[in-house]
Design an enzyme around this catalytic site. Sequence first.
Site, PDB file in Angstrom:
ATOM      1  N   CYS A  56     -11.347  11.154 -15.828  1.00 54.01           N
ATOM      2  CA  CYS A  56     -11.879  12.505 -15.639  1.00 54.01           C
ATOM      3  C   CYS A  56     -11.446  13.099 -14.308  1.00 54.01           C
ATOM      4  O   CYS A  56     -12.259  13.258 -13.387  1.00 54.01           O
ATOM      5  CB  CYS A  56     -13.395  12.470 -15.773  1.00 54.01           C
ATOM      6  SG  CYS A  56     -13.851  11.914 -17.411  1.00 54.01           S
ATOM      7  N   GLY A  94      11.274  -1.322   2.591  1.00 56.74           N
ATOM      8  CA  GLY A  94      11.505   0.094   2.338  1.00 56.74           C
ATOM      9  C   GLY A  94      12.685   0.388   1.436  1.00 56.74           C
ATOM     10  O   GLY A  94      12.961   1.556   1.143  1.00 56.74           O
TER      11      GLY A  94
HETATM   12  N1  LLP Z   1       6.702  -4.246   5.461  1.00 54.96           N
HETATM   13  C1  LLP Z   1       5.619  -3.539   5.823  1.00 54.96           C
HETATM   14  C2  LLP Z   1       5.077  -3.703   7.136  1.00 54.96           C
HETATM   15  C3  LLP Z   1       5.046  -2.631   4.928  1.00 54.96           C
HETATM   16  O1  LLP Z   1       4.023  -1.913   5.296  1.00 54.96           O
HETATM   17  C4  LLP Z   1       5.608  -2.474   3.646  1.00 54.96           C
HETATM   18  C5  LLP Z   1       5.036  -1.537   2.688  1.00 54.96           C
HETATM   19  C6  LLP Z   1       6.723  -3.256   3.311  1.00 54.96           C
HETATM   20  C7  LLP Z   1       7.248  -4.129   4.238  1.00 54.96           C
HETATM   21  C8  LLP Z   1       7.367  -3.194   1.971  1.00 54.96           C
HETATM   22  O2  LLP Z   1       7.886  -1.935   1.696  1.00 54.96           O
HETATM   23  P1  LLP Z   1       8.755  -1.739   0.355  1.00 54.96           P
HETATM   24  O3  LLP Z   1      10.012  -2.548   0.480  1.00 54.96           O
HETATM   25  O4  LLP Z   1       7.945  -2.146  -0.790  1.00 54.96           O
HETATM   26  O5  LLP Z   1       9.067  -0.283   0.310  1.00 54.96           O
HETATM   27  N2  LLP Z   1       2.341   2.348  -2.343  1.00 54.96           N
HETATM   28  C9  LLP Z   1       3.569   2.978  -1.959  1.00 54.96           C
HETATM   29  C10 LLP Z   1       4.376   2.114  -1.020  1.00 54.96           C
HETATM   30  C11 LLP Z   1       3.600   1.746   0.223  1.00 54.96           C
HETATM   31  C12 LLP Z   1       4.296   0.695   1.030  1.00 54.96           C
HETATM   32  C13 LLP Z   1       3.418   0.131   2.066  1.00 54.96           C
HETATM   33  N3  LLP Z   1       4.054  -0.774   2.948  1.00 54.96           N
HETATM   34  C14 LLP Z   1       4.382   3.324  -3.201  1.00 54.96           C
HETATM   35  O6  LLP Z   1       3.915   3.029  -4.302  1.00 54.96           O
HETATM   36  O7  LLP Z   1       5.452   3.906  -3.111  1.00 54.96           O
END
Ligand code: LLP
Length: 877
Positions: free
Chosen positions: A829, A723
């Site tokens: 589209c 996150g």
């Molecule tokens: N751990 C778990 C259990 C997760 O579900 C996720 C991301 C992460 C780690 C990694 O999170 P990060 O460090 O990348 O924030 N498509 C969205 C982000 C969705 C993240 C889903 N889970 C975007 O483009 O902002």
Amino acid sequence: MRAALARACIAHPQRSAVNLPATAGWVVVKFGGTSVSTRPRWDTIARIAADWRGKGKRVVVVVSALSGITDKLKAIAECGADAARRRSVRDEIVRRHEAMADELGLEHTPLLPWLAHLIALVDDPRAAAGDLPWQAEVLALGEQLSSTLGQAYLSAQGVPTVWLDAREHLLARALPNQNAWGRYLSASVPTAPAPALTAALTAQGEVFITQGFMARNEAGETVILGRGGSDTSAAYFGALLQAEKVEIWTDVAGMFSANPRTVPGARLLSRLDYEEAQEIATTGAKVLHPRCINPVREAGVPLAVKDTNRPELAGTEIGAAVPDAAPSVKAISERKGVTLIAMESIGMWQQVGFLADVFERFKRHGLSVDLIGSAETNVTVSLDPSENLLNSDVLGALAADLAEVCRVKVIAPCSAVTLVGRGMRSLLPRLAGVLAEFDMVKVHLITQSSNNLNLTLVVDEAAADGLVPTLHAALIKCEALRADDPAVFGPSWQGLYRPAAAAVAAPWWTQRRETLLRLAAEASPRYVYDLATVRERARGLRALASVDGWWYAMKANAHPALLQALAAEGFGIECVSAAELDAATVAAPRTARLFTPNFAPRAEYAAALAAGLRVTLDNLHPLQHWGELFRERDIALRLDLGVGRGHHDKVKTGGAGSKFGLALDQIEEFRRLARQHGARIVGLHAHLGSGIFDIGHWREVYAQLAVLAERFGRVESLNIGGGLGVPARPDEAPIDLAALDAVLAEVKQAYPQYRLWLEPGRYLVAEAGVLLARVTQVKRKGEFHYVGLDTGMNSLIRPALYEAWHEIVNLTRWGAPGETLYQVVGPICESGDVLGSNRLLPACAEGDVMLIATAGAYGRVMASHYNLRPPADEVVV
Ligand code: LLP
């Protein structure tokens, strides 16, 4: 002048040479405590005064007390019967001023009469009872001393300066219903142009110095203008003298769109109108005292805020309406220590006179009410601590009185979070994404000011922590705060004060234009990844001493070269599907993979277990129905801690509305099932969302998991998810990793028995990737200019799905100034196929190569073949 003033009359130069014509304009410059506490700062004051004098203006310098002195004087005023303590604080004050005189190379003599007055006041019989007129005289001494030093120093520096006793010119008038405390310690001065004063001073000299913070009352006694009173004094002098300008010199370049201490990306507000400035000052910004705006507004005198350390910075200019400004939220501020009083009528529904009964009691206690919310049988009001003497005696007495007419509930401490901007109601449609941030916060009161300048939400003080930075980012994201409008917004605080940090952050692609143009010439559209950036981010994270295990959430970007690079940097791979498990095999051996799926079919768990991986479960179903799979296995449990965080609602993965994690009230059932099937729970996991900047978030998750872990016998590791946010806009601040390490270390110290794991995705790869695309067509429709690219949401869906902001540049015309406001769109589209709206770019032409930045995470992995248009391919540099 009456006795009280006369007692402290000092022999000061009352006149200096006069060369300027009588018609020369006036400028008032005010310097706060830190600006008068060192010799170099006094040299700056001398320079500023001399500059204005050189421009043919008469100057009044208004000064505060040396920093820390007002607090010491307050301590004397509040010592009660403790005469020994009063004397010891007195001695500190004496020493401090003697040292300051030494630093300035001045004799102590000019200080002596004031120090004698201090000594007399400390031993005054009125001291023990804390007599208010006596307190006012004590508090006034700080400015009397500092202005005395200043007069001598400026004159010695070749700026002949006349000392003015502010109390001879500022006459305070008691407000209706003002209590004695307010009359002596928070007084106000009505002002109107004073030609007689102007004429008298014109005859006396050219540069004057006087004290902030004080005035006299009709009885000739000294009174104090309340907290921040020196700004107000400057405004009063500006209004009396019909000055051409009042400048408040402080230690920051001006007013910002949020408190830069918590929001380093806050933008300088270069221009504000009086009402907006008033609102921002009233609702929390500490740079300007709210009371100082009204006098200059009524007199039509422009007010500026400037930085004493960096006089070259433009600062904030406050005046009448700002021409050409787009409607925008200008600032978000927060006031802590707010008390809410909720009053429930015990009488009749819509009882006549209920409000009158209630407010009469506030008046009786001299309390000024700030916000008001009302319903048929309830009125809730807020009391602002800066405008009221709010101690438990006053509140207790008020509550007792109110109890005669209603049921009273005191809710404290609260924080009032305020959005300020002219025409707030017209901005409401843009605020949806901002208000969404309040989803897990209990809001006690919402008010919209009747002057249409502010929207305020009152929440528990504890819940407000970390909210303002998130809201500020959300305001910019949904374009409710038009940070791109140069008529109002200047550089960010960190851009001004941490340019070194900003320079380090210059993205890799700014140095690789030729390579990128060559790659785009080979094929378009395409993603380009810079492995060096991936490694750099990985090493940054690996340096965190408090973290024991790092995992890369490969859902962010599954390119094999990136997986290999991260595995080589010591990252395990976190996978969420069978296909990800397969893809990760290339990079990481068996033990370096985690499987943390959500609603995956049974076969995927079976395969992961067969491969010997650590599997994380996030609900009861697998144990209830496929328990035998987990016999004698080590498993981890993903919990829902009840809240979600992140850059958009769709990426929050906690709370009742989210499909992730086991609810806390199901833990016992989960443990029972695990025992029944002989599975060992060796890890706890929580990931509450994505794109988070508040480092307190991970401390909180870590601490909560650690507390929960104590209920389990065998937990070894706590995985606090990923996150970590990545700045999208050039002036946004990155996460401070050292600070993150420090907060994690605090929890680690309390729970050293658990290994701490993190599993970021975005942080490692987002900035390493750019999307290159070619301009296909350019078009104008009405007032909108569109530039169309050869790919859009089929390659990068984040803007359409999350309103995500990605920087877009025309690489072909790199360096050319922006001249047209474009809507940057793709060929799909769908009306949502927009990569960026309202982007100021050089005029674009067919064939130009456009670069979409920060596209390394959740770009290609989320792409589709919609419209049967293949998404961008991928190349690594
Ligand atoms: N751990 C778990 C259990 C997760 O579900 C996720 C991301 C992460 C780690 C990694 O999170 P990060 O460090 O990348 O924030 N498509 C969205 C982000 C969705 C993240 C889903 N889970 C975007 O483009 O902002």
